[in-house]
Design an enzyme around this catalytic site. Structure first.
Site, short mmCIF file in Angstrom:
data_model
loop_
_atom_site.label_atom_id
_atom_site.label_comp_id
_atom_site.label_asym_id
_atom_site.label_seq_id
_atom_site.Cartn_x
_atom_site.Cartn_y
_atom_site.Cartn_z
N CYS A 135 0.84 -1.20 0.00
CA CYS A 135 0.00 0.00 0.00
C CYS A 135 0.88 1.24 0.00
O CYS A 135 1.78 1.38 0.84
CB CYS A 135 -0.90 -0.01 1.23
SG CYS A 135 -1.90 1.48 1.41
N CYS B 66 -7.12 -1.10 1.34
CA CYS B 66 -6.12 -1.61 2.28
C CYS B 66 -6.81 -1.82 3.62
O CYS B 66 -7.47 -0.92 4.13
CB CYS B 66 -4.98 -0.59 2.40
SG CYS B 66 -3.81 -0.99 3.72
N CYS C 245 -8.02 -5.68 -9.88
CA CYS C 245 -7.57 -4.65 -10.81
C CYS C 245 -7.21 -3.42 -9.99
O CYS C 245 -8.09 -2.70 -9.52
CB CYS C 245 -8.70 -4.38 -11.79
SG CYS C 245 -8.24 -3.33 -13.16
N CYS D 299 0.27 3.23 3.56
CA CYS D 299 0.79 2.81 4.87
C CYS D 299 1.89 1.77 4.81
O CYS D 299 2.45 1.41 5.84
CB CYS D 299 -0.35 2.30 5.75
SG CYS D 299 -1.03 0.70 5.23
N CYS E 246 -5.15 0.86 6.41
CA CYS E 246 -5.39 2.32 6.39
C CYS E 246 -6.66 2.72 5.67
O CYS E 246 -7.03 3.89 5.68
CB CYS E 246 -4.19 3.05 5.81
SG CYS E 246 -4.01 2.89 4.02
#
Length: 159
Positions: free
Chosen positions: A75, A123, A146, A78, A126
């Site tokens: 991510c 995510c 995707c 984070c 976060c």
């Protein structure tokens, strides 16, 4: 209900169903949480737009679409590891695609914007918007995660 109030309610409802009003998602709590101002300081504008405002990058614009080395996609908000390069595949869509996330890496919620129903992927640590998951991917899962390349970072495996 007054005529004006009925008009406003009906108009807002129609816009919401058409995906033209921002979605109001039930408040979720995440391990990594910053104020909007802090997210804006931490992320470049385009990453902020995608991760925090559920934007989408132009297809074929991300260098991660052509990333084929062994490694981990994390991510960009984070740093949580999200996908292994072992599950990346060429979907022909113009966005990095994976057939499976790492364990306990992502969450999903229903996205009814743009007059269609899709599964939005975020995510789990976060809440950053990553992209969408579809049921037209390869075996063994049949799924296609995707993802926006700007929502991810890539770290190659140590040689």
């Amino acid at each position: 209900m007054s005529t004006r109030r009925q008009f406003l309610f009906t108009g807002a409802t129609a816009l919401a169903f058409a995906g033209l009003l921002p979605r109001f998602v039930a408040a979720e709590s995440f391990e990594v949480a910053y104020s909007d101002a802090e997210w804006r300081k931490r992320l470049p504008p385009e990453r902020y737009r995608i991760l925090r405002e559920e934007g989408t990058e132009m297809p074929y614009s991300s260098p991660l679409n052509d990333e084929h080395r062994a490694g981990t996609f994390a991510c960009a908000g984070c740093g949580l590891p999200l996908f292994s390069s072992k599950t990346k595949f060429e979907s022909g869509t113009g966005w990095p695609s994976f057939w499976q996330p790492l364990d306990n890496a992502v969450g999903t919620r229903t996205d009814s914007s743009y007059g269609m129903v899709r599964s939005e992927v975020h995510c789990r640590r976060c809440g950053g918007h990553l992209g969408h998951v579809f049921e037209d991917g390869p075996e063994p899962t049949g799924l296609r995660y995707c993802m926006n390349g700007l929502s991810l970072t890539f770290t190659p495996d140590a040689a």
